[in-house]
Design a protein around this motif. Structure first.
Motif, mmCIF file in Angstrom:
data_model
loop_
_atom_site.group_PDB
_atom_site.id
_atom_site.type_symbol
_atom_site.label_atom_id
_atom_site.label_comp_id
_atom_site.label_asym_id
_atom_site.label_seq_id
_atom_site.Cartn_x
_atom_site.Cartn_y
_atom_site.Cartn_z
ATOM 1 N N THR A 37 0.850 -1.207 0.000
ATOM 2 C CA THR A 37 0.000 0.000 0.000
ATOM 3 C C THR A 37 0.877 1.247 0.000
ATOM 4 O O THR A 37 0.632 2.203 -0.744
ATOM 5 C CB THR A 37 -0.890 0.029 1.279
ATOM 6 N N LEU A 38 1.926 1.207 0.848
ATOM 7 C CA LEU A 38 2.805 2.374 0.950
ATOM 8 C C LEU A 38 3.554 2.594 -0.366
ATOM 9 O O LEU A 38 3.662 3.723 -0.857
ATOM 10 C CB LEU A 38 3.790 2.147 2.108
ATOM 11 N N LEU A 39 4.024 1.500 -0.943
ATOM 12 C CA LEU A 39 4.765 1.602 -2.191
ATOM 13 C C LEU A 39 3.886 2.173 -3.302
ATOM 14 O O LEU A 39 4.304 3.071 -4.047
ATOM 15 C CB LEU A 39 5.270 0.212 -2.580
ATOM 16 N N SER A 40 2.656 1.686 -3.383
ATOM 17 C CA SER A 40 1.812 2.188 -4.481
ATOM 18 C C SER A 40 1.431 3.652 -4.226
ATOM 19 O O SER A 40 1.361 4.458 -5.153
ATOM 20 C CB SER A 40 0.596 1.292 -4.695
ATOM 21 N N TYR A 41 1.270 4.031 -2.945
ATOM 22 C CA TYR A 41 1.001 5.440 -2.606
ATOM 23 C C TYR A 41 2.189 6.309 -3.060
ATOM 24 O O TYR A 41 2.015 7.345 -3.704
ATOM 25 C CB TYR A 41 0.783 5.550 -1.093
ATOM 26 N N LEU A 42 3.411 5.857 -2.733
ATOM 27 C CA LEU A 42 4.604 6.641 -3.082
ATOM 28 C C LEU A 42 4.770 6.726 -4.595
ATOM 29 O O LEU A 42 5.155 7.766 -5.133
ATOM 30 C CB LEU A 42 5.852 6.019 -2.437
ATOM 31 N N GLU A 43 4.468 5.630 -5.280
ATOM 32 C CA GLU A 43 4.593 5.640 -6.741
ATOM 33 C C GLU A 43 3.623 6.626 -7.375
ATOM 34 O O GLU A 43 3.957 7.349 -8.305
ATOM 35 C CB GLU A 43 4.356 4.238 -7.300
ATOM 36 N N GLN A 44 2.408 6.656 -6.821
ATOM 37 C CA GLN A 44 1.422 7.600 -7.364
ATOM 38 C C GLN A 44 1.874 9.039 -7.141
ATOM 39 O O GLN A 44 1.692 9.905 -7.990
ATOM 40 C CB GLN A 44 0.065 7.371 -6.706
ATOM 41 N N LEU A 45 2.484 9.297 -5.975
ATOM 42 C CA LEU A 45 3.006 10.646 -5.704
ATOM 43 C C LEU A 45 4.124 10.958 -6.692
ATOM 44 O O LEU A 45 4.185 12.046 -7.277
ATOM 45 C CB LEU A 45 3.580 10.742 -4.293
ATOM 46 N N TRP A 46 5.001 9.985 -6.850
ATOM 47 C CA TRP A 46 6.166 10.116 -7.724
ATOM 48 C C TRP A 46 5.735 10.452 -9.151
ATOM 49 O O TRP A 46 6.288 11.309 -9.806
ATOM 50 C CB TRP A 46 6.906 8.768 -7.686
ATOM 51 N N PHE B 219 6.763 15.484 9.221
ATOM 52 C CA PHE B 219 7.171 14.071 9.148
ATOM 53 C C PHE B 219 7.401 13.647 7.695
ATOM 54 O O PHE B 219 8.411 13.031 7.360
ATOM 55 C CB PHE B 219 6.098 13.198 9.812
ATOM 56 N N VAL B 220 6.461 14.010 6.835
ATOM 57 C CA VAL B 220 6.589 13.644 5.417
ATOM 58 C C VAL B 220 7.880 14.245 4.849
ATOM 59 O O VAL B 220 8.643 13.578 4.131
ATOM 60 C CB VAL B 220 5.355 14.137 4.622
ATOM 61 N N HIS B 221 8.133 15.508 5.201
ATOM 62 C CA HIS B 221 9.332 16.165 4.697
ATOM 63 C C HIS B 221 10.595 15.415 5.156
ATOM 64 O O HIS B 221 11.507 15.159 4.361
ATOM 65 C CB HIS B 221 9.353 17.615 5.191
ATOM 66 N N GLN B 222 10.626 15.032 6.440
ATOM 67 C CA GLN B 222 11.794 14.306 6.971
ATOM 68 C C GLN B 222 11.974 12.959 6.290
ATOM 69 O O GLN B 222 13.078 12.589 5.906
ATOM 70 C CB GLN B 222 11.626 14.061 8.481
ATOM 71 N N LEU B 223 10.863 12.223 6.145
ATOM 72 C CA LEU B 223 10.952 10.900 5.505
ATOM 73 C C LEU B 223 11.463 11.025 4.070
ATOM 74 O O LEU B 223 12.336 10.275 3.635
ATOM 75 C CB LEU B 223 9.587 10.211 5.499
ATOM 76 N N ALA B 224 10.929 12.019 3.354
ATOM 77 C CA ALA B 224 11.330 12.193 1.956
ATOM 78 C C ALA B 224 12.804 12.584 1.872
ATOM 79 O O ALA B 224 13.550 12.060 1.038
ATOM 80 C CB ALA B 224 10.451 13.250 1.296
ATOM 81 N N GLU B 225 13.233 13.501 2.743
ATOM 82 C CA GLU B 225 14.633 13.953 2.738
ATOM 83 C C GLU B 225 15.597 12.799 2.969
ATOM 84 O O GLU B 225 16.644 12.711 2.338
ATOM 85 C CB GLU B 225 14.856 14.953 3.889
ATOM 86 N N ILE B 226 15.249 11.939 3.935
ATOM 87 C CA ILE B 226 16.212 10.929 4.366
ATOM 88 C C ILE B 226 16.094 9.632 3.573
ATOM 89 O O ILE B 226 17.089 9.073 3.138
ATOM 90 C CB ILE B 226 16.044 10.659 5.877
ATOM 91 N N PHE B 227 14.845 9.162 3.381
ATOM 92 C CA PHE B 227 14.693 7.806 2.828
ATOM 93 C C PHE B 227 14.473 7.772 1.319
ATOM 94 O O PHE B 227 14.658 6.739 0.710
ATOM 95 C CB PHE B 227 13.533 7.084 3.520
ATOM 96 N N LEU B 228 14.024 8.884 0.733
ATOM 97 C CA LEU B 228 13.627 8.804 -0.677
ATOM 98 C C LEU B 228 14.612 9.474 -1.631
ATOM 99 O O LEU B 228 14.262 9.796 -2.763
ATOM 100 C CB LEU B 228 12.227 9.416 -0.874
#
Ligand SMILES: Cc1cc2nc3c(=O)[nH]c(=O)nc-3n(C[C@H](O)[C@H](O)[C@H](O)COP(=O)(O)OP(=O)(O)OC[C@H]3O[C@@H](n4cnc5c(N)ncnc54)[C@H](O)[C@@H]3O)c2cc1C
Length: 440
Positions: free
Chosen positions: A123-132, A185-194
């Motif tokens: 679910t998380l992966l498909s959410y991130l892909e849609q954002l991407w 939180f979203v900003h931190q996750l994106a900065e570090i993990f993505l």
């Protein structure tokens, strides 16, 4: 553009932020720097010289840059480690993204991460892909939601919020998931993990904050002839119609400069600012709303033959993190961070110490750390900054409305939570502002 004349600068506060600001300026040829420090100034985000160096992420670029600048090559000991999660059923799972280019590192890292159930990973992966791909976007009012609400809205179960996301949020930001702004939180996750695979690499530096940051910074400044002036009482700021006019020391001396940089906690800054500035500028008045968060830790120092640092995030109720770092030859420091109750005083030391020993026993069931010395409990009222909704707008930019007054500190607006990286980003920005003006 040619380099202009060196600028005269007064920096108030010679903790990590103030020292780094002075060094960044001196590196650019501004040697006329006066650092003013309070002898007993313990109020603040407190770079305690004896504390172990926090685990550093590859994304902490300013921290790594400073270390390269100040460390002699012989002091470069560092060990790499993985982010580990201890789940409620006792299993320990590590997040271990492969060294693959671009988005492959986080796609594969997420798919392989067994801390989340399969369905949640997909679910998380498909959410991130849609954002991407731009097929969906983040809600415009994300800052009005907590990180916990946002995770629930994207299908993360209560169990994974408790076991994975909650301790992750505490480690990354010092904030509870239930209070943390979803946008932060979203900003931190994106900065570090993505971003790049190397951003997620963790390293543990051997030694204390004093060994690795404060002492080398002071030595580097001393070599440039900059030694902090220590006062027994707070200095005073003198404000005139066009900005700060001088700083007055307790012995009556006045120091004037082209620039004044305040490198203190926001609480200390408020105590220093004349009332007229608070009344006149929303920029300063908003500082009153910044809320520090407390932290309690239990610390054990113990002897080891081969140091092996670890960072384990816990699904436990009492502790949310255990960090093991080498602090001296043959010695490790083990720190357990308490999930703070409404009042830090509610937990007596003996209960915390016993609970911490039990926790270590569970982490090392067959081989608990040997030669454990007496544990100590540390309580600090200003360990982090509350990052609830709306707070980003309240964190001040480094340039104040007074043209010659700059603010530096982990709590200023840097895009990072109030940590060492944030302190150093703010220091760099202040040095940039001074430098830009001198080259005009
Ligand atoms: C308990 C705790 C845990 C932390 N954990 C982490 C972590 O895990 N990871 C991480 O990256 N960061 C962590 N931090 C944050 C990090 O330590 C800070 O970002 C950093 O130390 C800030 O340094 P500073 O120079 O801004 O503040 P300080 O270190 O507080 O320095 C302020 C300086 O100003 C002086 N001073 C005070 N008042 C005056 C005055 N009126 N006039 C002149 N001088 C004055 C003081 O003597 C001091 O030298 C933690 C902080 C705490 C307290």
């Amino acid at each position: 553009m040619t380099a202009g004349p060196p600028q005269t600068v007064v920096i108030v506060g010679a903790g990590l932020t103030g020292l780094a600001t002075a060094l960044f300026l001196a590196e650019r040829g501004h040697h006329s720097i006066t650092l003013v420090d309070l002898v007993s100034g313990t109020e603040g985000y407190n770079s305690n010289a004896h504390d172990p160096v926090p685990i550093i992420l590859g994304r902490h670029r300013e921290t790594l840059r400073l270390l390269r600048l100040i460390q002699p090559p012989t002091a470069s000991e560092a060990s790499s480690l993985f982010l580990e999660f201890r789940l409620a059923d006792g299993r320990t799972i590590s997040y271990h993204p492969p060294r693959l280019p671009g988005s492959w590192q986080w796609i594969m890292g997420l798919l392989r991460f067994r801390g989340l159930a399969w369905r949640e990973r997909w679910t998380l992966l498909s959410y991130l892909e849609q954002l991407w791909e731009g097929a969906r976007s983040l809600p415009p009012d994300l800052d009005n939601h907590t990180a916990d609400q946002w995770l629930e809205s994207i299908g993360q179960s209560p169990m994974s919020r408790k076991q994975i996301w909650s301790p992750l949020s505490r480690w990354l930001t010092g904030n509870h998931l239930e209070r943390l702004s979803a946008s932060v939180f979203v900003h931190q996750l994106a900065e570090i993990f993505l971003q790049n695979a190397r951003d997620v690499f963790l390293s543990s530096l051997h030694g204390s904050i004093g060994d690795r940051f404060l002492t080398p910074l002071r030595q580097a400044l001393e070599r440039k002839g900059i030694v902090p002036l220590r006062c027994a009482e707070r200095p005073l700021l003198r404000v005139g119609p066009s900005g700060i006019e001088a700083i007055r020391l307790p012995d009556g001396r006045r120091i004037q400069a082209r620039w004044y940089i305040i490198a203190l906690s926001h609480r200390e800054l408020l105590a220093l600012l004349p009332e007229q500035l608070l009344a006149r500028y929303a920029y300063f008045a908003r500082l009153v709303d910044l809320e520090p968060l407390p932290e309690a830790t239990v610390e054990f120092r113990h002897r080891v033959i081969s140091p092996c640092p670890r960072l384990v995030l816990l699904a436990d109720n009492l502790f949310h993190r255990v960090v093991l770092t080498p602090t001296a030859p043959g010695e490790m420091t083990c720190r357990l961070s308490v999930t703070v109750p409404p009042s830090l005083e509610e937990l007596p030391d003996d209960r915390l110490l016993q609970a911490a020993r039990d926790e270590l026993q569970q982490l090392y069931p067959h081989d608990p750390p040997r030669g454990t010395l007496t544990g100590t409990v540390h309580r600090n009222q200003q360990a982090a900054l509350s990052l609830h909704g709306g707070v980003t707008l309240r964190r001040p930019l480094q340039q104040s409305p007074l043209p010659n007054l700059l603010l530096a500190g982990p709590w200023t607006d840097t895009g990072w939570p109030a940590n060492i990286e944030s302190a150093l980003v703010s220091a760099r920005r202040c040095a940039d502002i001074v430098d830009r003006q001198s080259t005009r």
